[in-house]
Structure formats: C-alpha cells, structure tokens
Write a protein that holds these residues in place. Sequence first.
Motif, PDB file in Angstrom:
ATOM      1  N   ASN A 111     -17.344 -31.224  12.672  1.00 28.14           N
ATOM      2  CA  ASN A 111     -16.778 -31.701  13.715  1.00 28.14           C
ATOM      3  C   ASN A 111     -17.887 -32.949  14.244  1.00 28.14           C
ATOM      4  N   ASP A 112     -19.732 -32.361  13.652  1.00 27.34           N
ATOM      5  CA  ASP A 112     -20.322 -33.023  14.500  1.00 27.34           C
ATOM      6  C   ASP A 112     -21.703 -32.825  13.722  1.00 27.34           C
ATOM      7  N   GLY A 113     -22.909 -33.330  13.397  1.00 27.58           N
ATOM      8  CA  GLY A 113     -23.835 -33.189  13.518  1.00 27.58           C
ATOM      9  C   GLY A 113     -23.757 -33.852  12.082  1.00 27.58           C
ATOM     10  N   ILE A 114     -24.253 -32.441  10.625  1.00 26.55           N
ATOM     11  CA  ILE A 114     -24.636 -32.799   9.525  1.00 26.55           C
ATOM     12  C   ILE A 114     -23.592 -33.255   8.871  1.00 26.55           C
ATOM     13  N   GLY A 115     -22.309 -31.928   9.168  1.00 23.18           N
ATOM     14  CA  GLY A 115     -20.746 -31.966   8.480  1.00 23.18           C
ATOM     15  C   GLY A 115     -20.326 -32.901   8.400  1.00 23.18           C
ATOM     16  N   LYS A 116     -20.819 -33.241   9.703  1.00 23.61           N
ATOM     17  CA  LYS A 116     -19.923 -35.007  10.114  1.00 23.61           C
ATOM     18  C   LYS A 116     -19.787 -35.554   9.290  1.00 23.61           C
ATOM     19  N   LYS A 117     -21.472 -35.841   9.280  1.00 22.34           N
ATOM     20  CA  LYS A 117     -22.184 -37.285   8.079  1.00 22.34           C
ATOM     21  C   LYS A 117     -21.382 -36.727   6.639  1.00 22.34           C
ATOM     22  N   ILE A 118     -21.212 -35.207   6.461  1.00 19.91           N
ATOM     23  CA  ILE A 118     -20.322 -35.039   5.147  1.00 19.91           C
ATOM     24  C   ILE A 118     -19.261 -35.316   4.825  1.00 19.91           C
ATOM     25  N   ILE A 119     -18.264 -35.933   5.978  1.00 18.36           N
ATOM     26  CA  ILE A 119     -17.086 -36.075   6.010  1.00 18.36           C
ATOM     27  C   ILE A 119     -17.125 -37.772   6.605  1.00 18.36           C
ATOM     28  N   ASP A 120     -18.201 -37.997   6.991  1.00 16.21           N
ATOM     29  CA  ASP A 120     -17.805 -39.751   7.075  1.00 16.21           C
ATOM     30  C   ASP A 120     -18.869 -40.168   5.580  1.00 16.21           C
ATOM     31  N   GLY A 121     -18.964 -39.418   4.931  1.00 18.63           N
ATOM     32  CA  GLY A 121     -19.854 -39.732   3.425  1.00 18.63           C
ATOM     33  C   GLY A 121     -21.279 -40.280   4.071  1.00 18.63           C
ATOM     34  N   SER A 122     -21.763 -40.437   4.272  1.00 15.53           N
ATOM     35  CA  SER A 122     -23.275 -40.808   5.078  1.00 15.53           C
ATOM     36  C   SER A 122     -23.979 -40.268   5.006  1.00 15.53           C
ATOM     37  N   THR A 123     -24.005 -39.749   3.715  1.00 13.51           N
ATOM     38  CA  THR A 123     -24.967 -38.884   3.325  1.00 13.51           C
ATOM     39  C   THR A 123     -25.757 -38.822   2.214  1.00 13.51           C
ATOM     40  N   SER A 124     -26.668 -38.240   2.046  1.00 12.77           N
ATOM     41  CA  SER A 124     -26.888 -37.901   0.262  1.00 12.77           C
ATOM     42  C   SER A 124     -27.569 -36.016   0.299  1.00 12.77           C
ATOM     43  N   LEU A 125     -26.968 -36.567  -1.049  1.00 16.36           N
ATOM     44  CA  LEU A 125     -27.528 -34.537  -1.850  1.00 16.36           C
ATOM     45  C   LEU A 125     -29.120 -33.719  -1.562  1.00 16.36           C
ATOM     46  N   GLU A 126     -30.602 -35.525  -1.314  1.00 21.12           N
ATOM     47  CA  GLU A 126     -31.067 -34.545  -0.868  1.00 21.12           C
ATOM     48  C   GLU A 126     -30.985 -34.274   1.032  1.00 21.12           C
ATOM     49  N   GLU A 127     -30.643 -35.503   1.376  1.00 17.84           N
ATOM     50  CA  GLU A 127     -30.649 -35.353   3.188  1.00 17.84           C
ATOM     51  C   GLU A 127     -29.889 -33.734   3.377  1.00 17.84           C
ATOM     52  N   LEU A 128     -28.763 -33.306   2.355  1.00 13.07           N
ATOM     53  CA  LEU A 128     -27.946 -32.095   2.669  1.00 13.07           C
ATOM     54  C   LEU A 128     -29.378 -30.944   1.859  1.00 13.07           C
ATOM     55  N   ALA A 129     -30.055 -31.281   0.990  1.00 14.76           N
ATOM     56  CA  ALA A 129     -30.746 -30.150   0.540  1.00 14.76           C
ATOM     57  C   ALA A 129     -31.939 -29.965   1.649  1.00 14.76           C
ATOM     58  N   ASP A 130     -32.130 -30.873   2.216  1.00 12.91           N
ATOM     59  CA  ASP A 130     -33.630 -30.921   3.490  1.00 12.91           C
ATOM     60  C   ASP A 130     -33.019 -30.129   4.407  1.00 12.91           C
ATOM     61  N   TYR A 131     -32.306 -30.876   4.595  1.00 11.98           N
ATOM     62  CA  TYR A 131     -31.613 -30.257   5.887  1.00 11.98           C
ATOM     63  C   TYR A 131     -32.090 -28.115   5.286  1.00 11.98           C
ATOM     64  N   ALA A 132     -30.929 -27.826   4.577  1.00  9.77           N
ATOM     65  CA  ALA A 132     -31.036 -26.659   4.127  1.00  9.77           C
ATOM     66  C   ALA A 132     -32.475 -25.827   4.330  1.00  9.77           C
ATOM     67  N   ALA A 133     -33.010 -26.794   3.625  1.00  8.83           N
ATOM     68  CA  ALA A 133     -34.550 -26.199   3.878  1.00  8.83           C
ATOM     69  C   ALA A 133     -35.209 -26.109   5.455  1.00  8.83           C
ATOM     70  N   SER A 134     -35.079 -27.334   5.901  1.00  9.77           N
ATOM     71  CA  SER A 134     -35.045 -27.011   7.940  1.00  9.77           C
ATOM     72  C   SER A 134     -34.512 -25.374   8.287  1.00  9.77           C
ATOM     73  N   LEU A 135     -33.365 -25.136   7.684  1.00 10.88           N
ATOM     74  CA  LEU A 135     -32.345 -24.130   8.189  1.00 10.88           C
ATOM     75  C   LEU A 135     -33.213 -22.618   7.355  1.00 10.88           C
ATOM     76  N   LYS A 136     -34.102 -22.624   6.057  1.00 15.22           N
ATOM     77  CA  LYS A 136     -34.184 -21.832   6.106  1.00 15.22           C
ATOM     78  C   LYS A 136     -33.582 -20.612   5.373  1.00 15.22           C
ATOM     79  N   SER A 137     -32.330 -20.141   5.905  1.00 15.35           N
ATOM     80  CA  SER A 137     -31.440 -19.485   5.073  1.00 15.35           C
ATOM     81  C   SER A 137     -30.102 -19.653   6.318  1.00 15.35           C
ATOM     82  N   ALA A 138     -28.825 -19.412   5.752  1.00 20.47           N
ATOM     83  CA  ALA A 138     -27.977 -19.646   6.334  1.00 20.47           C
ATOM     84  C   ALA A 138     -26.855 -18.778   7.040  1.00 20.47           C
ATOM     85  N   GLU A 139     -26.196 -19.139   8.635  1.00 21.90           N
ATOM     86  CA  GLU A 139     -25.050 -17.689   8.998  1.00 21.90           C
ATOM     87  C   GLU A 139     -24.357 -17.347   7.985  1.00 21.90           C
ATOM     88  N   THR A 140     -23.971 -16.772   7.761  1.00 23.80           N
ATOM     89  CA  THR A 140     -22.063 -16.439   6.910  1.00 23.80           C
ATOM     90  C   THR A 140     -21.695 -17.248   8.273  1.00 23.80           C
TER      91      THR A 140
END
Length: 438
Positions: free
Chosen positions: A390-419
């Motif tokens: 609904n917001d943040g990085i998720g909304k950017k995915i839905i809006d189509g306003s992101t890139s594979l690099e940006e998503l990868a950088d976002y994941a790198a900044s989180l280090k690990s995702a919650e289940t």
Amino acid sequence: MSEIFKGIPEIRFEGKDSKNPLSFKFYDAEKTVAGKKMKEYLPFAMAWWHNLGAAGTDMFGRDTVDKSFGAEKGTMEHAKAKVDAGFEFMQKLGIEYFCFHDVDLVPETEDINETNARLDEISDYILGKMKETGIKCLWGTANMFSNPRFMNGAGSTSSADVYCFAAAQIKKALDLTVKFGGRGYVFWGGREGYETLLNTDVKFEQENIARLMHLAVDYGRKIGFTGDFYIEPKPKEPMKHQYDFDAATAIGFLRQYGLDKDFKLNIEANHATLAGHTFQHELRISAINGMLGSIDANQGDYLLGWDTDEFPFDVYEATMCMYEVIKAGGLTGGFNFDAKNRRPSNTYEDMFEAYILGMDTFALGLMKAAELIEDGRIDENIKNKYASFNDGIGKKIIDGSTSLEELADYAASLKSAETPASGKQERLEGILNQILFK
Ligand code: XUL
Ligand code: CO
C-alpha cells in the motif's frame, strides 16, 4: 394438451422447516439477497438433453425411466411430447430458461436437409410455447460429438467434408439460438482433442478449431446474435486429451486466436474437478480475466474419475461459487443444470426433486455467500495480507515506478526480510463453518 406430470403440483417456497419433498426450502424467487432478487442472481435453466432425453441407459444396462411421454421414441410426435413435458416441467418449477443441443430437439436423420426441416418444425412449436409461457432460452449448441462422423473431432477433424458438416450444424444451431432469443451459444469440444500424438498435428487442429469459431462469430453477428459465445472447458472424457482443458487453457487459446472479444467461458463444476481444480478456482480464473459468462451447475463424485453430472447438493461448493458470482456482479449467462438423476431414481417425482435439490442448494449458497461478504472477515484478511504494497517500496512496485536495481538496493539495506504474516487458513475455515451452520 393433457398434463404429463400428473399429481405433481406447482412447486412453492415453504421454508426450511417444511417436510414436503415437493417444495422449496431455500429458493424463494422474489426474496432479495445482496441487492437483487434470488431469481435475478439465479437464472436457472433446464438442460433438454438430460431432463427430457436421458433415461438411465449406461454402458451396462437399458433405460430405467420412461421418458416416452406418451409417444413413440424416435418420432416427431415424441419430439413434440418432449416439448410439452419440458414446458410443463419448467412452469411447475418456476424455471425461466432452457438449454439445448440441435439433436436434443429432434431425432437426427441420415440426411442433414431432413434433420434441418425437422428442426424448423419443432422450433416453431417451441417458439409458440415460449410466447405462451414467457420461458426463454439460455443457450444453444450443436452436438458435434455423438455422430460417428465426428470420431476425429469437429473443428479438429482430419476430414474437410466432416468439417463442413460441423459448420452446417453450427449454422443451424445458431439460427435456432437467434430464433429463440438465446443469451449465449456454447462450444463444448468433447471430441476436440486426441488419443495419441503419433497420429495428431496439434497445431493444425487448434488452428482449424479457431477458424471454425471465427466463421461462427462472423455468421452469428451477421444474423443478429448479440449474446456471448462460450467455450465450456473440460480436460478429458470422451477424449484422453481435450484442447479446452481448463479455464486458463481456454483463455490462452481465445487470446492466441483473437476470439477473446466475442467469447466468454461456461464453467461446469464437474469439469473443474476433473481438471484437478475446485469449481471456485475455475470461476475465479474466468472472472479475473473478464470471461465469466455462464455456469453448468452440477457436481462430480471425488471417488470417481469421470463426469457423473450429479445434481448439486454440496453447500460449501455452492457457497464459494456464489461468492465468486456476487463479487463478479452476477452472470450475463445463467445456471444450467447439466445434471441427471441417479439411475435408480427413476420416477417423474425424482426429476422434480432433483431440480428442487439443485435450486435449493444454489439458493442456500447465495444466502451464505452474501453473509460471508457482509461479515467481512474474509475480505479483511485478504486486504491485510497484501498491505505491504500500500505504501513505501511496495507502492512503487504496484505503480511501476521502480527498477530491479532499486529493489535489490532496498533488500540490501534491510539485510534480511521478515517472514510474511500468517495466512490464518484454519481461522478462515472456522469462519466459513460458523457462517454456514449458524
Ligand atoms: C459434457 C457437457 C455437455 C455440454 C454441452 O460433459 O457438459 O453437455 O454442456 O455440449
Ligand atoms: Co456441460
């Protein structure tokens, strides 16, 4: 014209405590549910072939029920007696639609010209009855599977002559559907498939089926047919492999060959389960693709691997069906009982009780689905499940306003995702039971 179903009254709604087998316990045509009358959500149809034709013959034995309706089978008198029986039956049950194959209406002859002349005669007679009673046609179709000439298929046949006979039958069945003002026209490809690839050119066959469907659309539109064409998917039986395996396969085919604007799907419950899906799955896949047209309302048997065409009594299944139908805003088609009595249920009374069972099951399903939606917990859970979009990085995915690099950088900044949060399946199944049995 004398009464055929003597002793069977008009079937009325008596409510859930009634012990009268010839009454509706749940189907109350005029009752409003989810903003519409029950009869508007549930345009029920009688299947000419099962109800007026099938008399219990199976691979091991003869007829168990007398469907001569006072006339000699195989004659035009019998064809007319079936019309009389059918309209009396529908009137007594308050069923407003019927579905037919060409050769359900008259006995087929060796000469197609003679068969067509018979169809002209019987359709005039049917039209008279329709005007008299207000009963309408849901859909028509051509039987392109019983005659031995279709042993290698109709659109998929290896013979150009047979292909032309298929075209001739479709043309006539479309003429009849338009004459009756039918809402739809069905293609069930029972023989459109194959037994072995050793003797089959799949691409050639599929292209030829598509060509035949295009010709049907062109002709139908030319003679004023404004309804939907339908494919009725089924994975097997009679053929080992059928091209219209399931909803997803049929939708892919329709899009591949540019037929998707004129066609929707007619989903049959028993075909869904033969394909290894639930009925609801097939309805959902059709609906999200804008192709939910009509329903063949029946039920299979999970212990048997073939199309048993039973009258539906499974309220879970009917509820989840009606959940899809309400969410889709109703059907432009209807609910055709492509179902037959079990062989030992061999009286006229059984014919009525079967339809009462089916109509009551779908009425219950409609009421329970409306309660499920009104309750809101199922929808709420689904909404929450995807809330991270609904917001943040998720909304950017839905809006189509992101890139594979940006998503990868976002994941790198989180280090690990919650289940993700729990799916809560057991809680939701409990809610379903709570609403079904309250
Ligand atoms: C066969 C079937 C057909 C179609 C119409 O399984 O469902 O009766 O509904 O041809
Ligand atoms: Co069917």
